[in-house]
Scaffold this active site. Structure first.
Site, PDB file in Angstrom:
ATOM      1  N   TYR A   1       0.864  -1.194   0.000  1.00  0.00           N
ATOM      2  CA  TYR A   1       0.000   0.000   0.000  1.00  0.00           C
ATOM      3  C   TYR A   1       0.891   1.231   0.000  1.00  0.00           C
ATOM      4  CZ  TYR A   1      -4.509   2.188   1.481  1.00  0.00           C
ATOM      5  OH  TYR A   1      -5.694   2.900   1.564  1.00  0.00           O
TER       6      TYR A   1
ATOM      7  N   HIS B   1      -2.777   7.913  -2.648  1.00  0.00           N
ATOM      8  CA  HIS B   1      -3.951   7.029  -2.669  1.00  0.00           C
ATOM      9  C   HIS B   1      -4.432   6.757  -1.242  1.00  0.00           C
ATOM     10  CE1 HIS B   1      -6.555   3.616  -3.713  1.00  0.00           C
ATOM     11  NE2 HIS B   1      -5.915   2.910  -2.797  1.00  0.00           N
TER      12      HIS B   1
ATOM     13  N   ARG C   1     -12.336   8.701   6.850  1.00  0.00           N
ATOM     14  CA  ARG C   1     -11.978   9.418   8.087  1.00  0.00           C
ATOM     15  C   ARG C   1     -11.489  10.814   7.719  1.00  0.00           C
ATOM     16  NH1 ARG C   1      -9.525   4.575   7.932  1.00  0.00           N
ATOM     17  NH2 ARG C   1      -7.653   5.602   7.183  1.00  0.00           N
TER      18      ARG C   1
ATOM     19  N   ASP D   1      -4.982  -4.487  -9.719  1.00  0.00           N
ATOM     20  CA  ASP D   1      -5.571  -5.214  -8.583  1.00  0.00           C
ATOM     21  C   ASP D   1      -7.062  -4.843  -8.499  1.00  0.00           C
ATOM     22  OD1 ASP D   1      -5.798  -6.681  -6.232  1.00  0.00           O
ATOM     23  OD2 ASP D   1      -5.244  -4.976  -4.981  1.00  0.00           O
TER      24      ASP D   1
ATOM     25  N   THR E   1      -1.853   0.957  -4.930  1.00  0.00           N
ATOM     26  CA  THR E   1      -2.318   1.881  -5.966  1.00  0.00           C
ATOM     27  C   THR E   1      -1.416   3.108  -6.052  1.00  0.00           C
ATOM     28  OG1 THR E   1      -4.531   1.122  -5.474  1.00  0.00           O
ATOM     29  CG2 THR E   1      -4.354   3.104  -6.809  1.00  0.00           C
TER      30      THR E   1
END
Ligand code: CA
Length: 427
Positions: A126, A131, A140, A230, A357
């Protein structure tokens, strides 16, 4: 690190394969990416290297003996460099080996490409901080990035069985989903199919369980990079992801491009890996001088959408966004390998690490529709008047990537393409 430039990178180098000398080709002689192909009527995969619009069969050319892709990927760095030299020399204009290599040359259009290798374990990271921030904001608004993000390269274990090669279409998945106002979940085809623009990192040399790979040696275990989509079902994801992370929202299909661009080919496109002022320094096991000096890669990335309507009209599609690996990633390739193994977990030849991403800092540089449509709230209007928040049946997503720099020959990754098919009748 494979940072050394040699005569295989020489921008003036030409091949006797004419199509490899065209300005626009992804596969000039400076690239030489590896993939697996088969010819019509054959059942076994062969290892090849892309050159212009052709593929060199490595075994027929006499540069490897009875070797599958895993053996090639597992070579020590010095052997990999030697292999690259043998291939480069045979394909150069004026090569003494031209006649033998010419017999091993096949037109790419007549071949079926497979996955670049049999994929072992698949881990998805990640690393795209823009992203992570944009997606975090949707959930959030006051606290988009969780406190661990700048310390730990976040990842989860994915599933290798549904990693497909480019060109493999797949049906819309079904699953549980619960809308914000629903008291109970419902079951049915996902209404929020998204893409994720990622790079796939292929592990070459294996490591040993119990022995972490020091960051100084991390890249010796990486064979190269490919484009990776993905695919994600955002409605399934929202309902299932807590407390253990993504599961069925992610493992129905992922698509990888057929060619692995090697670390050697990427050497001219390295960049310093730098953190902005005020960012925490990586812990010592995630830090090295080589990583700081040239641990990042300047890779331009693009997402294209071709709807069924565009296809019927003969249009190649429309570009949705573009970004760059070096601008998007908070963690480097070497850091991911060092982190993955720091607890003693071993990596094997053919393991695949997804980058996460790779969105750029600007809104039109987003690598997912979740971001481009602001969580599905803002539809995109396409050039032909169609609108999209998430993907409709018949939509094809095409990822492209290339490296360009003054004083170097431009190289590309080919394409990573798949089309979303209608959901299968659950009956
Ligand atoms: Ca992902």
């Amino acid at each position: 690190m494979s940072g050394a430039l040699d005569d295989t990178h020489e921008p003036a180098l030409q091949s006797w394969v004419e199509s490899a000398n065209a300005d626009e080709t992804d596969f000039p002689i400076q690239n030489l990416p590896f993939g697996r192909f088969r010819t019509a009527g054959s059942r076994s995969w062969r290892v090849g290297v892309a050159i212009g619009d052709a593929v060199l069969d490595l075994q027929r050319a006499g540069v490897v003996k009875n070797a599958g892709m895993k053996q090639v990927m597992g070579l020590a760095p010095a052997q990999r460099v030697a292999l690259r030299h043998r291939i480069s020399e045979g394909l150069r204009s004026g090569s003494a080996n031209e006649a033998r290599f010419r017999e091993a040359l096949l037109p790419q259009s007549q071949l079926t490409m497979g996955l670049p290798c049999e994929i072992g374990d698949y881990t998805d990271f990640y690393v795209g901080i823009h992203h992570a921030t944009a997606v975090g904001k949707l959930f959030r608004p006051d606290n988009p990035l969780l406190p661990n993000y700048k310390w730990v390269p976040i990842g989860y274990h994915g599933r290798a069985s549904t990693v497909n090669v480019s060109g493999t279409d797949f049906p819309r998945p079904s699953g549980q989903q619960r809308g914000a106002d629903d008291s109970r979940p419902v079951f049915g085809p996902s209404q929020r199919i998204d893409l994720e623009l990622e790079l796939g990192i292929f592990i070459g040399r294996p490591s040993t369980q119990g022995s972490p790979i020091p960051i100084e040696h991390a890249e010796e275990h990486v064979f190269g990079l490919a484009l990776f989509n993905d695919w994600s079902a955002r409605d399934l994801q929202a309902w299932e992801y807590q407390p253990l992370g993504p599961f069925l929202a992610k493992n129905f299909a992922s698509t990888v491009s057929p060619w692995i661009v090697t670390m050697e080919a990427l050497a001219p496109f390295r960049r310093p890996f730098v953190r902005s002022a005020g960012e925490p320094e990586p812990m010592p096991y995630l830090d090295s001088r080589a990583n700081r000096e040239h641990g990042a890669f300047d890779i331009g990335l693009e997402v294209w959408l071709q709807t069924a309507e565009m296809r019927a009209a003969g249009s190649p599609g429309q570009r949705l966004s573009r970004s760059n690996f070096a601008d998007a990633a908070y963690w480097s390739v070497a850091q991911l390998v060092a982190h993955h193994t720091v607890n003693g977990c071993d990596l094997r030849s053919g393991d695949l690490l997804g980058s996460g991403t790779l969105s750029g800092p600007l809104t039109d540089q987003a690598g997912s529709l979740l971001e481009l449509s602001q969580g599905g709230k803002q539809a995109l209007t396409l050039a032909n008047g169609e609108q999209r928040t998430f993907l409709l049946d018949g939509d094809a997503i095409i990822l492209r990537g290339h490296c360009e720099r003054q004083g170097a020959r431009r190289i590309g990754f080919g394409e990573c393409r798949a089309t979303l098919l209608p959901a299968r009748d659950p009956g």
